[in-house]
Design a protein around this motif. Structure first.
Motif, PDB file in Angstrom:
ATOM      1  N   TYR A 105       0.797  -1.229   0.000  1.00  0.00           N
ATOM      2  CA  TYR A 105       0.000   0.000   0.000  1.00  0.00           C
ATOM      3  C   TYR A 105       0.831   1.282   0.000  1.00  0.00           C
ATOM      4  CZ  TYR A 105      -3.561  -3.376   1.108  1.00  0.00           C
ATOM      5  OH  TYR A 105      -4.393  -4.459   1.053  1.00  0.00           O
ATOM      6  N   GLU A 108       0.065   4.331  -2.136  1.00  0.00           N
ATOM      7  CA  GLU A 108      -1.140   5.098  -1.843  1.00  0.00           C
ATOM      8  C   GLU A 108      -0.960   6.048  -0.653  1.00  0.00           C
ATOM      9  OE1 GLU A 108      -4.538   2.466  -1.487  1.00  0.00           O
ATOM     10  OE2 GLU A 108      -3.488   0.991  -2.707  1.00  0.00           O
ATOM     11  N   ARG A 110       0.407   9.096   1.658  1.00  0.00           N
ATOM     12  CA  ARG A 110       0.935  10.455   1.468  1.00  0.00           C
ATOM     13  C   ARG A 110       2.367  10.522   1.977  1.00  0.00           C
ATOM     14  NH1 ARG A 110      -3.073  14.607   4.229  1.00  0.00           N
ATOM     15  NH2 ARG A 110      -3.121  12.978   5.782  1.00  0.00           N
ATOM     16  N   HIS A 174      -5.215  14.206  14.216  1.00  0.00           N
ATOM     17  CA  HIS A 174      -6.208  14.071  13.142  1.00  0.00           C
ATOM     18  C   HIS A 174      -7.179  15.256  13.106  1.00  0.00           C
ATOM     19  CE1 HIS A 174      -8.792  12.034  10.258  1.00  0.00           C
ATOM     20  NE2 HIS A 174      -9.822  12.257  11.053  1.00  0.00           N
ATOM     21  N   TYR A 177      -4.790  17.885  11.261  1.00  0.00           N
ATOM     22  CA  TYR A 177      -4.253  17.445   9.968  1.00  0.00           C
ATOM     23  C   TYR A 177      -4.808  16.049   9.714  1.00  0.00           C
ATOM     24  CZ  TYR A 177      -0.599  17.170   6.291  1.00  0.00           C
ATOM     25  OH  TYR A 177       0.106  17.081   5.101  1.00  0.00           O
ATOM     26  N   PRO A 178      -5.979  15.959   9.107  1.00  0.00           N
ATOM     27  CA  PRO A 178      -6.657  14.670   8.964  1.00  0.00           C
ATOM     28  C   PRO A 178      -5.806  13.614   8.253  1.00  0.00           C
ATOM     29  CG  PRO A 178      -8.145  16.455   8.400  1.00  0.00           C
ATOM     30  CD  PRO A 178      -6.783  17.058   8.559  1.00  0.00           C
ATOM     31  N   LEU A 179      -5.870  12.425   8.788  1.00  0.00           N
ATOM     32  CA  LEU A 179      -5.179  11.288   8.187  1.00  0.00           C
ATOM     33  C   LEU A 179      -6.071  10.717   7.085  1.00  0.00           C
ATOM     34  CD1 LEU A 179      -3.884   9.656  11.445  1.00  0.00           C
ATOM     35  CD2 LEU A 179      -2.550  10.901   9.754  1.00  0.00           C
ATOM     36  N   GLU A 180      -5.551  10.675   5.925  1.00  0.00           N
ATOM     37  CA  GLU A 180      -6.279  10.144   4.772  1.00  0.00           C
ATOM     38  C   GLU A 180      -5.259   9.670   3.769  1.00  0.00           C
ATOM     39  OE1 GLU A 180      -6.845  14.419   2.580  1.00  0.00           O
ATOM     40  OE2 GLU A 180      -8.292  13.879   4.112  1.00  0.00           O
ATOM     41  N   LEU A 181      -5.718   8.943   2.786  1.00  0.00           N
ATOM     42  CA  LEU A 181      -4.807   8.483   1.735  1.00  0.00           C
ATOM     43  C   LEU A 181      -4.481   9.607   0.790  1.00  0.00           C
ATOM     44  CD1 LEU A 181      -6.202   4.945   0.979  1.00  0.00           C
ATOM     45  CD2 LEU A 181      -4.192   5.552   2.293  1.00  0.00           C
TER      46      LEU A 181
END
Length: 181
Positions: A105, A108, A110, A174, A177-181
């Motif tokens: 992964y 994908e 950041r 989070h 600074y939101p955790l996202e892909l």
């Protein structure tokens, strides 16, 4: 005079000195754990990473070294240096878990410049406030989530109830600074 580097005479010899600014605070490692302090740590790191995401540095992007979790494979050569076979096999097991569950992964995830070493001996606090962070020697262009992985590891490793502390840092980070892909 405001210079960061200056040559001064010390014992009748010219000596190059680097000037650093002074940061108020005490080492976080000298203080007792606190939910509020760990919330502030999460917020502090998120704010830092928001600023670091603007940093573009090809030298950091090109550097591959063992302290950067994305290059875990560089540490395989040291497995035999672990004298206890049980501990060596535990490390080998978690390296295998990384290879099987993370590597597929990585394309994908950041990436950006991160501090990569937010531990209790690199953080300054006053009460529950984080007042400073130093030792940027492990700076890396790596997976953003590694910033949290490193910090949470240090927050949890010496606690009797480690899972109590991890979500505190994670949620506070989070929220900024939101955790996202």
């Amino acid at each position: 005079n405001g210079d960061y580097i200056r040559t001064v005479e010390i014992a009748d010899k010219p000596t190059i000195c680097r000037m650093l600014s002074f940061l108020e605070g005490n080492l976080m490692g000298d203080s007792e754990p606190s939910e509020i302090r760990y919330q502030n740590l999460g917020r502090f790191l998120a704010t830092l990473d928001l600023k670091l995401r603007k940093v573009k540095n090809n030298t950091l992007k090109a550097r591959q070294w063992a302290w950067d979790n994305q290059y875990l494979h560089l540490n395989k050569q040291y497995l035999e240096d672990i004298p206890d076979p049980l501990r060596r096999n535990i490390v080998r097991y978690f390296m295998l878990q990384y290879e099987e569950n993370v590597i597929p992964y990585t394309g994908e995830l950041r990436k950006q410049v991160i501090h990569n070493d937010a531990n209790e001996w690199n953080l300054l606090v006053e009460g529950d406030q984080i007042t400073g962070l130093f030792d940027f020697g492990d700076l890396a262009h790596s997976f953003l989530v590694n910033e949290l992985a490193v910090a949470i590891t240090y927050v949890c490793y010496d606690k009797t109830d480690p899972m109590k502390w991890a979500p505190i840092v994670l949620k506070a980070y989070h929220a900024i600074y939101p955790l996202e892909l």
